[in-house]
Design a protein around this motif. Sequence first.
Motif, PDB file in Angstrom:
ATOM      1  N   MET A   1      87.166   9.193  15.883  1.00  0.00           N
ATOM      2  CA  MET A   1      86.502  10.107  16.811  1.00  0.00           C
ATOM      3  C   MET A   1      87.413  11.301  17.080  1.00  0.00           C
ATOM      4  O   MET A   1      88.609  11.158  17.318  1.00  0.00           O
ATOM      5  N   GLY A   2      86.836  12.505  17.026  1.00  0.00           N
ATOM      6  CA  GLY A   2      87.625  13.705  17.246  1.00  0.00           C
ATOM      7  C   GLY A   2      87.787  14.045  18.706  1.00  0.00           C
ATOM      8  O   GLY A   2      87.264  13.351  19.592  1.00  0.00           O
ATOM      9  N   PRO A   3      88.533  15.111  18.994  1.00  0.00           N
ATOM     10  CA  PRO A   3      88.726  15.530  20.382  1.00  0.00           C
ATOM     11  C   PRO A   3      87.406  15.937  21.022  1.00  0.00           C
ATOM     12  O   PRO A   3      86.555  16.559  20.378  1.00  0.00           O
ATOM     13  N   ASP A   4      87.234  15.589  22.297  1.00  0.00           N
ATOM     14  CA  ASP A   4      85.988  15.932  22.980  1.00  0.00           C
ATOM     15  C   ASP A   4      86.022  17.400  23.426  1.00  0.00           C
ATOM     16  O   ASP A   4      87.035  18.094  23.308  1.00  0.00           O
ATOM     17  N   THR A   5      84.897  17.856  23.953  1.00  0.00           N
ATOM     18  CA  THR A   5      84.772  19.272  24.327  1.00  0.00           C
ATOM     19  C   THR A   5      85.784  19.669  25.387  1.00  0.00           C
ATOM     20  O   THR A   5      86.380  20.757  25.332  1.00  0.00           O
ATOM     21  N   GLY A   6      86.017  18.776  26.345  1.00  0.00           N
ATOM     22  CA  GLY A   6      86.993  19.081  27.387  1.00  0.00           C
ATOM     23  C   GLY A   6      88.383  19.272  26.814  1.00  0.00           C
ATOM     24  O   GLY A   6      89.119  20.192  27.215  1.00  0.00           O
ATOM     25  N   THR A   7      88.758  18.401  25.874  1.00  0.00           N
ATOM     26  CA  THR A   7      90.077  18.520  25.234  1.00  0.00           C
ATOM     27  C   THR A   7      90.186  19.833  24.471  1.00  0.00           C
ATOM     28  O   THR A   7      91.214  20.520  24.527  1.00  0.00           O
ATOM     29  N   LEU A   8      89.124  20.201  23.762  1.00  0.00           N
ATOM     30  CA  LEU A   8      89.150  21.447  22.996  1.00  0.00           C
ATOM     31  C   LEU A   8      89.285  22.662  23.907  1.00  0.00           C
ATOM     32  O   LEU A   8      90.049  23.592  23.607  1.00  0.00           O
ATOM     33  N   HIS A   9      88.560  22.673  25.015  1.00  0.00           N
ATOM     34  CA  HIS A   9      88.682  23.787  25.962  1.00  0.00           C
ATOM     35  C   HIS A   9      90.111  23.880  26.493  1.00  0.00           C
ATOM     36  O   HIS A   9      90.688  24.977  26.569  1.00  0.00           O
ATOM     37  N   THR A  10      90.682  22.732  26.860  1.00  0.00           N
ATOM     38  CA  THR A  10      92.052  22.723  27.383  1.00  0.00           C
ATOM     39  C   THR A  10      93.036  23.206  26.330  1.00  0.00           C
ATOM     40  O   THR A  10      93.946  23.998  26.611  1.00  0.00           O
ATOM     41  N   LEU A  11      92.855  22.743  25.100  1.00  0.00           N
ATOM     42  CA  LEU A  11      93.766  23.125  24.017  1.00  0.00           C
ATOM     43  C   LEU A  11      93.694  24.631  23.751  1.00  0.00           C
ATOM     44  O   LEU A  11      94.733  25.304  23.665  1.00  0.00           O
ATOM     45  N   LEU A  12      92.495  25.156  23.634  1.00  0.00           N
ATOM     46  CA  LEU A  12      92.349  26.562  23.266  1.00  0.00           C
ATOM     47  C   LEU A  12      92.839  27.508  24.356  1.00  0.00           C
ATOM     48  O   LEU A  12      93.236  28.647  24.062  1.00  0.00           O
ATOM     49  N   ARG A  13      92.850  27.040  25.590  1.00  0.00           N
ATOM     50  CA  ARG A  13      93.379  27.885  26.671  1.00  0.00           C
ATOM     51  C   ARG A  13      94.883  28.086  26.548  1.00  0.00           C
ATOM     52  O   ARG A  13      95.445  28.981  27.194  1.00  0.00           O
ATOM     53  N   ARG A  14      95.556  27.283  25.731  1.00  0.00           N
ATOM     54  CA  ARG A  14      97.001  27.449  25.525  1.00  0.00           C
ATOM     55  C   ARG A  14      97.314  28.599  24.566  1.00  0.00           C
ATOM     56  O   ARG A  14      98.477  28.917  24.356  1.00  0.00           O
ATOM     57  N   TYR A  15      96.286  29.166  23.938  1.00  0.00           N
ATOM     58  CA  TYR A  15      96.475  30.214  22.942  1.00  0.00           C
ATOM     59  C   TYR A  15      95.842  31.524  23.414  1.00  0.00           C
ATOM     60  O   TYR A  15      94.811  31.518  24.092  1.00  0.00           O
ATOM     61  N   ASP A  16      96.454  32.636  23.036  1.00  0.00           N
ATOM     62  CA  ASP A  16      95.856  33.940  23.289  1.00  0.00           C
ATOM     63  C   ASP A  16      94.780  34.218  22.248  1.00  0.00           C
ATOM     64  O   ASP A  16      94.982  33.977  21.053  1.00  0.00           O
ATOM     65  N   ARG A  17      93.649  34.675  22.687  1.00  0.00           N
ATOM     66  CA  ARG A  17      92.588  35.148  21.796  1.00  0.00           C
ATOM     67  C   ARG A  17      92.097  34.098  20.810  1.00  0.00           C
ATOM     68  O   ARG A  17      91.668  34.410  19.711  1.00  0.00           O
ATOM     69  N   ALA A  18      92.163  32.804  21.179  1.00  0.00           N
ATOM     70  CA  ALA A  18      91.620  31.758  20.305  1.00  0.00           C
ATOM     71  C   ALA A  18      90.126  31.558  20.537  1.00  0.00           C
ATOM     72  O   ALA A  18      89.437  30.985  19.697  1.00  0.00           O
TER      73      ALA A  18
END
Length: 358
Positions: A1-18
């Motif tokens: 099972m891959g990362p859920d939507t919440g995890t993806l939102h949290t992860l992408l907030r660590r990057y500029d312009r992702a």
Amino acid sequence: MGPDTGTLHTLLRRYDRAGEPVSCIPLTQGLLNRGYRLTTTRGHFFLKHHLDGDQAAIARQHSVTLRLAALGLPVAPPVARTDGTTVTVLGGRCYALHPWVEGRHRDGGELTLAQSRKLGALLGHVHTCLAKVCREETPDGPLAPLAPAEGPGRAPAGPGGPGRPEDASADPQDTYALIEELLGLVRRGRGSRPRDSFDELAEHRLIERRALLERHAHRRPADGTAPGWVHGDFHPLNLLYRGGEPAAIVDWDRLGVRPRAEEAVRAAVIFFLRPDGTLDLAKIRPYARAYRRASGAGPAELGAAVHRVWWERLNDFWMLRWRYQRGDHRADPGFPASAALTVWWTRSYEAVRDAFTD
């Protein structure tokens, strides 16, 4: 099972312009990795879940690929986070974001003689560039070798298990014991599963391999020599082509110190293995010549590597261990050709060595 939507939102907030996540599709190719094609409102990325979870080791790998890219090698370094780091830990899991590289995998059957030559030259350049890059120090000190792992592109832990020294050749006595264990598992079956054609082939190959090893046990090689920094898992699923040219070498998880010529031989055996279990020696010859020119390795070094990798194959049962000891069938499709190769290579030993050393 891959990362859920919440995890993806949290992860992408660590990057500029992702951007924000749109879709995250698991990639099905490969045996040992967990990766995803991540589409966001800003584009496409490769999201990798590093199963080993060693954050410091992953950061060192990333540092190496960044330096290799600066030297002009086709790699896909990670995207830096807002704070300049490249590893994100969420829920105890380590993730890294890479640019998405358009391309496809190509095995040796799809390569021309000229492309086979370029492949050998590419791996030779990888080894010479790694030698330069890995002599340099990071803020954490000199880059350290990473732990070995069993799988298609490198030596397995060996019949004696992971306690065997990394560069020690397999002990035939350990292999005989493993053959007996595997034969018992094959003959007993797993639970209520009926015996099938794979079981028949596995039993035949195990008995055949035991007899073959008994005839050649006196040819056990000495420990490895000429170590150098290597990719550690150089095979078709870790090289992307765009058209006829390599676009990106991926999956640097097994970066470490090993005899460099053995990686060149292992890679050729995987790339140029035919479905009938023979090697395309006509393509291996230009590949090996180009590798020797690019890396500076001489014929004697390649010849010794051929012998050690042949011995490794003679004692290697990682595909059967996955199936019968772990109940993992992912490697099953590769077993028929791989098992046939060992028999053919033993019969054609001189021709194979000459292809790498001419």
